[in-house]
Design an enzyme around this catalytic site. Sequence first.
Site, PDB file in Angstrom:
ATOM      1  N   HIS A   1      18.789 -21.557   6.255  1.00  0.00           N
ATOM      2  CA  HIS A   1      19.595 -20.831   7.230  1.00  0.00           C
ATOM      3  C   HIS A   1      18.797 -20.461   8.488  1.00  0.00           C
ATOM      4  O   HIS A   1      19.387 -20.033   9.492  1.00  0.00           O
ATOM      5  CB  HIS A   1      20.184 -19.573   6.594  1.00  0.00           C
ATOM      6  CG  HIS A   1      21.576 -19.269   7.053  1.00  0.00           C
ATOM      7  ND1 HIS A   1      22.044 -19.580   8.315  1.00  0.00           N
ATOM      8  CD2 HIS A   1      22.620 -18.689   6.412  1.00  0.00           C
ATOM      9  CE1 HIS A   1      23.308 -19.199   8.425  1.00  0.00           C
ATOM     10  NE2 HIS A   1      23.683 -18.658   7.290  1.00  0.00           N
TER      11      HIS A   1
ATOM     12  N   ASP B   1      22.928 -23.686  10.669  1.00  0.00           N
ATOM     13  CA  ASP B   1      24.004 -22.700  10.560  1.00  0.00           C
ATOM     14  C   ASP B   1      25.086 -23.214   9.610  1.00  0.00           C
ATOM     15  O   ASP B   1      25.213 -24.421   9.368  1.00  0.00           O
ATOM     16  CB  ASP B   1      24.620 -22.423  11.933  1.00  0.00           C
ATOM     17  CG  ASP B   1      23.636 -21.756  12.878  1.00  0.00           C
ATOM     18  OD1 ASP B   1      22.749 -21.028  12.382  1.00  0.00           O
ATOM     19  OD2 ASP B   1      23.745 -21.970  14.107  1.00  0.00           O
TER      20      ASP B   1
END
Length: 430
Positions: free
Chosen positions: A402, A406
């Site tokens: 992450h 995204d």
Amino acid sequence: MARFEFKLPDIGEGISEAEIVAWHVKVGDRVEEDQGLADMMTDKATVEMESPVSGTVIALAGEVGDQVSIGSPLVVIETDAAEDHVPASDAAARAELAQDVAEQMGAENPGAEEIAETPAPPPVRAEPVEAPVADTPAAASAPVLHALASPAVRARAADLGIDLTQVKTEGDRVRHSDLDAFLRYGSGQGYQAPHASNARADEPIKVIGMRRKIAENMAASKRAIPHFTYVDEIDVTALEEMRADLNNNRGGRPKLTMLPLLIVAICKTIPDFPMINARYDDEAGVVTRHGQIHLGMATQTPAGLMVPVIRDAQDRNVWQLATEIARLAEAARTGKAKVEELSGSTLTITSLGPLGGIATTPVINRPEVAIIGPNKIVERPVFDGDEIRRAKLMNLSISCDHRVVDGWDAASFVQGLKKYLETPVLLFAS
């Protein structure tokens, strides 16, 4: 006699130490030139060390699981060459030399774990205690307890190992219902069924070799990478029909599984989502988006999970991919994979094959930023407009870093894969 120190050579670029995963010799063994001494594992591969001389082994660097630094003594061999300070007939001198060498090797390998095997203390045995018996007429004439019960109850109690004198009863004899109550609510003190236990003895297993590398890498990945996993369902009915047609007309080419078709779809989708095919250097704070797709293929082997790499997957067709997948999987399972075939991946795919499962949350192969996991294909009825049809459906999982990828990017990438897999003719379009 002369002493020869075989020092661990540099067996991989950037490697500072290696782990002993197997010894092929022991102290006192006679070895010949080119005979295998030990298997050493680095982060990339397992390499067999061979003796450059003939002689007798007088010291080893450590035990299986210990780490040995590059350039440190691994094995010390007493050769047939003359050396004045160690007479061949002096066994005491050789023993003293071996001890000195062992101490030296331990000092030169501070990373090696010293495992002290402390013998378990002997079990404490309860000695029988003879209770004093009062020499009185009352003691001499004490009645012997005897429970009244039918032969069937006595037989059942004997099978269960129950002393009938310990069973409480409201009547004058013990009945089956009293045995049942004793088993459920009775004294419960010291009662054990006489049958042998099915439990196995505890088995301590030292975590070494490939299993230790897997443990270290997985722990590092979970500590350093904030994972998230996205799962989507894909209708692979048309893809499976096309795969069957291709296999029926493959001639001498290898049989196609789902994997090479999925890899083609990945390679066609990656150019629109370059952040998926990337590696993240934590220390430098640099993400490298790779132009070439070197696809790691998680493979289960007898030694543990290995990840051989399909180089330049973007330049191979489905038949070439099928051939390379089979070759690399066989090399990994037989321990013949080369160092360069086990490193340098930019993206990894992991599949449980027929085990499949509904969905997976795979752990990223650090320093990569994504890993893809196809799951099992199942047949289910689906709505197609107002019609209901039989469909073959497969869940596809992707875990991402992450910090780099995204959720929108991961979902969009999987949607791109879905387009190719649900319209498989596009896989063969330029």
